[in-house]
Design a protein around this motif. Structure first.
Motif, PDB file in Angstrom:
ATOM      1  N   VAL A 162      30.840 -95.640  65.475  1.00  0.00           N
ATOM      2  CA  VAL A 162      29.596 -96.326  65.826  1.00  0.00           C
ATOM      3  C   VAL A 162      28.530 -96.004  64.787  1.00  0.00           C
ATOM      4  O   VAL A 162      27.791 -96.882  64.321  1.00  0.00           O
ATOM      5  CB  VAL A 162      29.126 -95.896  67.232  1.00  0.00           C
ATOM      6  CG1 VAL A 162      27.728 -96.413  67.505  1.00  0.00           C
ATOM      7  CG2 VAL A 162      30.066 -96.400  68.287  1.00  0.00           C
ATOM      8  N   GLY A 163      28.480 -94.727  64.376  1.00  0.00           N
ATOM      9  CA  GLY A 163      27.475 -94.318  63.403  1.00  0.00           C
ATOM     10  C   GLY A 163      27.651 -95.032  62.086  1.00  0.00           C
ATOM     11  O   GLY A 163      26.679 -95.539  61.516  1.00  0.00           O
ATOM     12  N   VAL A 166      26.432 -98.580  62.629  1.00  0.00           N
ATOM     13  CA  VAL A 166      24.985 -98.672  62.832  1.00  0.00           C
ATOM     14  C   VAL A 166      24.240 -98.470  61.515  1.00  0.00           C
ATOM     15  O   VAL A 166      23.263 -99.160  61.228  1.00  0.00           O
ATOM     16  CB  VAL A 166      24.536 -97.616  63.864  1.00  0.00           C
ATOM     17  CG1 VAL A 166      23.037 -97.382  63.783  1.00  0.00           C
ATOM     18  CG2 VAL A 166      24.889 -98.067  65.256  1.00  0.00           C
ATOM     19  N   LEU A 167      24.728 -97.536  60.692  1.00  0.00           N
ATOM     20  CA  LEU A 167      23.983 -97.202  59.491  1.00  0.00           C
ATOM     21  C   LEU A 167      24.254 -98.155  58.329  1.00  0.00           C
ATOM     22  O   LEU A 167      23.509 -98.175  57.368  1.00  0.00           O
ATOM     23  CB  LEU A 167      24.290 -95.773  59.053  1.00  0.00           C
ATOM     24  CG  LEU A 167      23.818 -94.702  60.029  1.00  0.00           C
ATOM     25  CD1 LEU A 167      24.124 -93.331  59.501  1.00  0.00           C
ATOM     26  CD2 LEU A 167      22.340 -94.829  60.297  1.00  0.00           C
ATOM     27  N   HIS A 169      25.848-101.642  58.792  1.00  0.00           N
ATOM     28  CA  HIS A 169      26.009-103.059  59.091  1.00  0.00           C
ATOM     29  C   HIS A 169      24.682-103.792  58.954  1.00  0.00           C
ATOM     30  O   HIS A 169      23.669-103.351  59.464  1.00  0.00           O
ATOM     31  CB  HIS A 169      26.546-103.229  60.506  1.00  0.00           C
ATOM     32  CG  HIS A 169      26.719-104.649  60.912  1.00  0.00           C
ATOM     33  ND1 HIS A 169      27.680-105.444  60.371  1.00  0.00           N
ATOM     34  CD2 HIS A 169      26.039-105.419  61.777  1.00  0.00           C
ATOM     35  CE1 HIS A 169      27.595-106.651  60.897  1.00  0.00           C
ATOM     36  NE2 HIS A 169      26.601-106.662  61.751  1.00  0.00           N
TER      37      HIS A 169
ATOM     38  N   LEU B  24      28.423 -99.466  75.463  1.00  0.00           N
ATOM     39  CA  LEU B  24      28.711 -99.779  74.059  1.00  0.00           C
ATOM     40  C   LEU B  24      29.217-101.213  73.934  1.00  0.00           C
ATOM     41  O   LEU B  24      28.808-101.959  73.044  1.00  0.00           O
ATOM     42  CB  LEU B  24      29.740 -98.789  73.528  1.00  0.00           C
ATOM     43  CG  LEU B  24      29.953 -98.787  72.030  1.00  0.00           C
ATOM     44  CD1 LEU B  24      28.655 -98.429  71.345  1.00  0.00           C
ATOM     45  CD2 LEU B  24      31.017 -97.776  71.662  1.00  0.00           C
ATOM     46  N   ARG B 109      18.196-100.779  68.476  1.00  0.00           N
ATOM     47  CA  ARG B 109      19.404-101.488  68.876  1.00  0.00           C
ATOM     48  C   ARG B 109      20.014-100.791  70.059  1.00  0.00           C
ATOM     49  O   ARG B 109      19.680 -99.658  70.367  1.00  0.00           O
ATOM     50  CB  ARG B 109      20.416-101.532  67.733  1.00  0.00           C
ATOM     51  CG  ARG B 109      19.789-101.529  66.385  1.00  0.00           C
ATOM     52  CD  ARG B 109      20.698-101.179  65.259  1.00  0.00           C
ATOM     53  NE  ARG B 109      21.964-101.833  65.296  1.00  0.00           N
ATOM     54  CZ  ARG B 109      22.486-102.466  64.268  1.00  0.00           C
ATOM     55  NH1 ARG B 109      21.811-102.555  63.149  1.00  0.00           N
ATOM     56  NH2 ARG B 109      23.671-102.986  64.338  1.00  0.00           N
ATOM     57  N   GLU B 111      22.736 -99.465  70.387  1.00  0.00           N
ATOM     58  CA  GLU B 111      23.529 -98.276  70.095  1.00  0.00           C
ATOM     59  C   GLU B 111      22.712 -96.996  70.274  1.00  0.00           C
ATOM     60  O   GLU B 111      23.283 -95.932  70.472  1.00  0.00           O
ATOM     61  CB  GLU B 111      24.074 -98.326  68.663  1.00  0.00           C
ATOM     62  CG  GLU B 111      25.268 -99.233  68.478  1.00  0.00           C
ATOM     63  CD  GLU B 111      24.852-100.669  68.277  1.00  0.00           C
ATOM     64  OE1 GLU B 111      23.635-100.930  68.249  1.00  0.00           O
ATOM     65  OE2 GLU B 111      25.746-101.529  68.180  1.00  0.00           O
ATOM     66  N   LEU B 115      24.273 -93.689  71.851  1.00  0.00           N
ATOM     67  CA  LEU B 115      24.455 -92.442  71.101  1.00  0.00           C
ATOM     68  C   LEU B 115      23.785 -91.285  71.830  1.00  0.00           C
ATOM     69  O   LEU B 115      24.308 -90.160  71.849  1.00  0.00           O
ATOM     70  CB  LEU B 115      23.875 -92.585  69.697  1.00  0.00           C
ATOM     71  CG  LEU B 115      24.714 -93.419  68.744  1.00  0.00           C
ATOM     72  CD1 LEU B 115      23.970 -93.668  67.452  1.00  0.00           C
ATOM     73  CD2 LEU B 115      26.022 -92.723  68.457  1.00  0.00           C
ATOM     74  N   LEU B 144      27.182 -84.806  65.656  1.00  0.00           N
ATOM     75  CA  LEU B 144      27.451 -86.064  64.955  1.00  0.00           C
ATOM     76  C   LEU B 144      26.488 -87.140  65.402  1.00  0.00           C
ATOM     77  O   LEU B 144      25.922 -87.871  64.580  1.00  0.00           O
ATOM     78  CB  LEU B 144      28.884 -86.516  65.222  1.00  0.00           C
ATOM     79  CG  LEU B 144      29.896 -86.167  64.154  1.00  0.00           C
ATOM     80  CD1 LEU B 144      31.268 -86.602  64.587  1.00  0.00           C
ATOM     81  CD2 LEU B 144      29.542 -86.846  62.850  1.00  0.00           C
ATOM     82  N   ILE B 148      23.316 -89.235  63.219  1.00  0.00           N
ATOM     83  CA  ILE B 148      23.112 -90.680  63.180  1.00  0.00           C
ATOM     84  C   ILE B 148      21.709 -91.021  63.672  1.00  0.00           C
ATOM     85  O   ILE B 148      21.009 -91.839  63.081  1.00  0.00           O
ATOM     86  CB  ILE B 148      24.173 -91.388  64.034  1.00  0.00           C
ATOM     87  CG1 ILE B 148      25.568 -91.022  63.531  1.00  0.00           C
ATOM     88  CG2 ILE B 148      23.977 -92.884  64.015  1.00  0.00           C
ATOM     89  CD1 ILE B 148      26.640 -91.337  64.517  1.00  0.00           C
ATOM     90  N   SER B 151      18.907 -90.542  61.126  1.00  0.00           N
ATOM     91  CA  SER B 151      18.742 -91.547  60.068  1.00  0.00           C
ATOM     92  C   SER B 151      18.753 -92.951  60.649  1.00  0.00           C
ATOM     93  O   SER B 151      19.129 -93.903  59.982  1.00  0.00           O
ATOM     94  CB  SER B 151      19.846 -91.385  59.027  1.00  0.00           C
ATOM     95  OG  SER B 151      21.084 -91.277  59.667  1.00  0.00           O
ATOM     96  N   PHE B 152      18.308 -93.074  61.920  1.00  0.00           N
ATOM     97  CA  PHE B 152      18.424 -94.378  62.578  1.00  0.00           C
ATOM     98  C   PHE B 152      17.547 -95.433  61.923  1.00  0.00           C
ATOM     99  O   PHE B 152      17.901 -96.607  61.891  1.00  0.00           O
ATOM    100  CB  PHE B 152      18.070 -94.251  64.059  1.00  0.00           C
ATOM    101  CG  PHE B 152      18.754 -95.262  64.913  1.00  0.00           C
ATOM    102  CD1 PHE B 152      20.073 -95.072  65.288  1.00  0.00           C
ATOM    103  CD2 PHE B 152      18.115 -96.407  65.325  1.00  0.00           C
ATOM    104  CE1 PHE B 152      20.729 -95.996  66.057  1.00  0.00           C
ATOM    105  CE2 PHE B 152      18.764 -97.340  66.092  1.00  0.00           C
ATOM    106  CZ  PHE B 152      20.080 -97.138  66.463  1.00  0.00           C
ATOM    107  N   ARG B 154      17.098 -96.793  59.015  1.00  0.00           N
ATOM    108  CA  ARG B 154      17.755 -96.634  57.717  1.00  0.00           C
ATOM    109  C   ARG B 154      16.956 -97.230  56.577  1.00  0.00           C
ATOM    110  O   ARG B 154      17.184 -96.908  55.424  1.00  0.00           O
ATOM    111  CB  ARG B 154      19.143 -97.255  57.773  1.00  0.00           C
ATOM    112  CG  ARG B 154      19.059 -98.692  58.161  1.00  0.00           C
ATOM    113  CD  ARG B 154      20.421 -99.254  58.381  1.00  0.00           C
ATOM    114  NE  ARG B 154      20.266-100.684  58.521  1.00  0.00           N
ATOM    115  CZ  ARG B 154      21.200-101.491  58.932  1.00  0.00           C
ATOM    116  NH1 ARG B 154      22.367-101.009  59.256  1.00  0.00           N
ATOM    117  NH2 ARG B 154      20.990-102.766  59.027  1.00  0.00           N
TER     118      ARG B 154
END
Lengths: 207, 488
Positions: A162-163, A166-167, A169, B24, B109, B111, B115, B144, B148, B151-152, B154
């Protein structure tokens, strides 16, 4: 007897192909030698009766890791000559580190052989079923006693996936740049695709 | 062991995982617009998990109930359940104030809440682990997803940098823990906490000591205790503010809970070996946290140093190595979570009229004239963080120091109290800037109800009203700490 012959055959091939990995000039050849080394290592694993690890070596290292290496080597424009340029300069340092590691290994194993190290005794939680094979034993433990951890590890992989998506796409609102539009290509005709010009002598064309 | 009882005991984790998988799928099919809806649903699920954990807490603190699941890989004892209630509630509170931040900067989003859910599952496993493997898997699941989340945003360079920095250093810390775990396993022959303890009682060799030190060093990184704190200010500053609020609250509880359990269960026979490490880390964290914060202009950076400082106080409770010390550390953690969530919620409510988030000292000058309610709430939170008596933050410091004194660590307690005076400086600077400086910026005039609700709850807990909680909180933490004594 045949086991000893097989052992020396596999061991010699592992070492020889490992040497070739660092000696080969072409990086693609290096990866191929690496794959040969993995194959022989898995042969050694079969000899000591760890057929599950032998399979893992083949499936994970040859099937995934080495192929990934190949992709990286072929896709990325890495100048390996440049990477290798510092080899001679760093050679003494490398030798020193190798010697230190070897000395540590000898110390450790020596101390263990002399009975100076008290390693723990396995607690028997994961004691094997004697009549079953390695693989059956691991499967029986993994899917019964350790199923909780097994599933949790699966979720970790899902989170990683998923990460990655997400990062990286990105939605391209107006279609992707440089993307082929077949309909547009078929609609082209010579009249709008080409122009005839009659430039004067000594002058350029204004487009 | 029956699977039914194991599944029941791990119900919070199993339920949240399954729920996360469904969410998800929903987010994958419905696209980025579903973020807000999924957040609401996730908050509900986390609150439900907290209620379930509270139920397990009541069950485990009753006495002889079975708490071991999956052949003692996992214990749903009073300690783990107490920590999980805190973790789930803190995560839910942070999620409530999240979507508005992203509505301004974009990039939210579906996700994100998913997460967060998996992160919560990992944190739950961390505090309930009674086996090194469970510990490591929980830790990785939580770390993990944290990388993520950091750095969401991005497109934002600082966010990407924070994520990368956190990832590299976090992976290093995980490697150190894993190395220590392998040494401990090698010298004891088991990964089970009880087994490790029994093996250490018969023979504790130098190699095993190395393992213990490595594990503790890696865990010190995860709680950002000095000397493993370097990543904290950068990551806290770069990560999106709601993510920073999350990092400072729930994962701190999880890592600290894991550290408390490790020290007091498998390594409990070796107190003399690890106590000096913990004492050093505690004092160094208090001093570095206090001194480092003084010159900061960015409020997120300042709160990062403040969290380093607070970790030092919690570690004093661990250094006592008594049930009272563990109970004190848990009390401190509870109050700390309320203070941290409150301060970051207030920070998220600070926006200029166009909706950009404000995060420096210059931005809050004269806040008391523009937003009196917000300024007074921040005043309460800051006084509480400084440990000034009428507020509840004082009680946390008090129980921790009391435990240290009872364990004959008078010098440690004295230095800690002296250093907390340095810390008071920058909390008071907050107050000075808000109340006595001239207003310099326009700030947004109102904030949504969700933010106010979270802030009001946090301020109510840390206000003098919180002292009504001292007796039940004392009982709960004592019961939680007793789960180690029972294991002894």
């Amino acid at each position: 007897m045949i086991q000893i012959i097989a052992f020396y055959l596999f061991a010699a091939l592992v070492i020889a192909s490992a040497v070739m990995v660092i000696m080969a000039r072409n990086p693609v050849h290096s990866v191929l030698w690496l794959i040969l080394a993995f194959f022989n290592a898995s042969g050694l694993m079969v000899l000591v009766g760890a057929e599950f690890i032998a399979m893992l070596l083949l499936i994970v290292y040859v099937g995934a890791v080495a192929v990934l290496f190949l992709f990286v080597v072929m896709m990325l424009d890495i100048d390996f000559a440049e990477l290798r340029a510092g080899f001679i300069a760093n050679f003494p340092l490398g030798i020193a580190i190798a010697l230190i590691l070897a000395a540590e290994l000898i110390f450790g194993i020596g101390a263990y052989q002399a009975g100076q190290l008290d390693l723990g005794v396995a607690d028997g939680r994961a004691s094997p079923m004697l009549e079953a094979s390695n693989t059956a034993n691991i499967g029986a433990l993994l899917y019964s006693d350790y199923v909780f951890l097994f599933e949790a590890a699966g979720i970790i992989l899902l989170v990683a996936m998923v990460g990655a998506i997400v990062l990286t796409h990105r939605k391209h609102p107006g279609g992707r740049r440089g993307h082929q539009d077949i309909g547009k290509q078929n609609r082209r005709n010579p009249d709008e695709a080409t122009v005839m010009r009659q430039p004067e002598v000594g002058k350029g064309v204004e487009l | 062991m029956s699977y039914a009882s194991s599944l029941y005991l791990t119900g919070a984790e199993v339920g949240l995982s399954l729920f996360g998988l469904v969410l998800l799928l929903v987010s994958a099919w419905s696209g980025p617009r579903s973020g807000r809806l999924l957040t609401v649903v996730t908050v509900a699920a986390l609150v439900a998990a907290a209620v379930f954990s509270a139920h397990l807490f009541g069950r485990a603190s009753g006495g002889d109930a079975v708490v071991r699941a999956f052949g003692d890989l996992y214990r749903a004892d009073a300690f783990g359940s107490f920590a999980k209630v805190l973790i789930y509630l803190a995560t839910a509170a942070v999620l409530v104030v999240t979507p508005r931040f992203f509505a301004q900067v974009g990039g939210y989003r579906g996700e994100y809440p998913v997460l967060m859910l998996f992160n919560a599952v990992g944190m739950g496993m961390m505090v309930s682990a009674s086996d090194l493997m469970t510990l490591y898997i929980g830790l990785e699941m939580s770390s993990l997803s944290s990388y993520i989340l950091a750095s969401f945003l991005r497109q934002d360079d600082r966010s990407a940098e924070a994520g990368l920095k956190y990832f590299v250093l976090g992976a290093l810390a995980s490697g150190i823990i894993l190395y220590g775990v392998s040494l401990v396993y090698g010298f004891t022959g088991t990964t089970n906490y009880e087994g490790i303890r029994a093996a250490f009682d018969t023979n504790f060799s130098t190699g095993a000591l190395f393992g213990v030190v490595f594990v503790l060093a890696g865990l010190a990184f995860k709680v950002s205790a000095v000397p493993f704190h370097m990543w904290t200010p950068d990551v806290y500053e770069g990560a999106p503010t709601p993510v920073t609020a999350f990092f400072a609250s729930a994962p701190k509880v999880a890592a600290m809970g894991m550290l408390l359990r490790m020290a007091m269960d498998p390594f409990a026979g070796e107190v003399d070996s690890w106590r000096q490490i913990v004492i050093f880390a505690a004092l160094a964290s208090i001093v570095v946290g206090a001194l480092g914060a003084i010159s900061q202009q960015n409020l997120k950076r300042l709160l990062a140093y403040s969290s380093i400082n607070n970790v030092g106080f919690i570690l004093i409770g661990l250094a006592a190595a008594t049930p009272a010390g563990v109970a004190g550390a848990l009390t401190y953690l509870t109050i700390y979570v309320a203070m941290v969530v409150g301060s970051f919620t207030a920070l998220l409510m600070l926006r200029d009229p166009t909706g950009n988030n404000l995060e420096t000292f210059a931005d809050i000058s004269g806040l008391s004239t523009r937003r009196p309610a917000l300024a007074w709430s921040l005043l309460a939170v800051m006084f509480s963080l400084a440990g000034i008596p009428p507020l509840f933050g004082f009680w946390g410091k008090f129980v921790v120091f009391q435990a240290a004194v009872q364990a004959d660590l008078v010098a440690l307690a004295a230095i800690g109290i002296a250093a907390s005076v340095i810390g008071a400086f920058y909390y008071l600077k907050f107050i000075k800037v808000m109340f006595f400086d001239e207003p310099m910026r326009e700030v947004e005039a109102s904030s949504p109800m969700g933010h106010w609700a979270v802030l009001a709850i946090c301020v109510a807990i840390i206000s003098p009203l919180g002292y009504l909680l001292t007796i039940p909180l004392g009982e709960w933490t004592a019961q939680a700490a007793a789960s180690f004594v029972a294991a002894m």
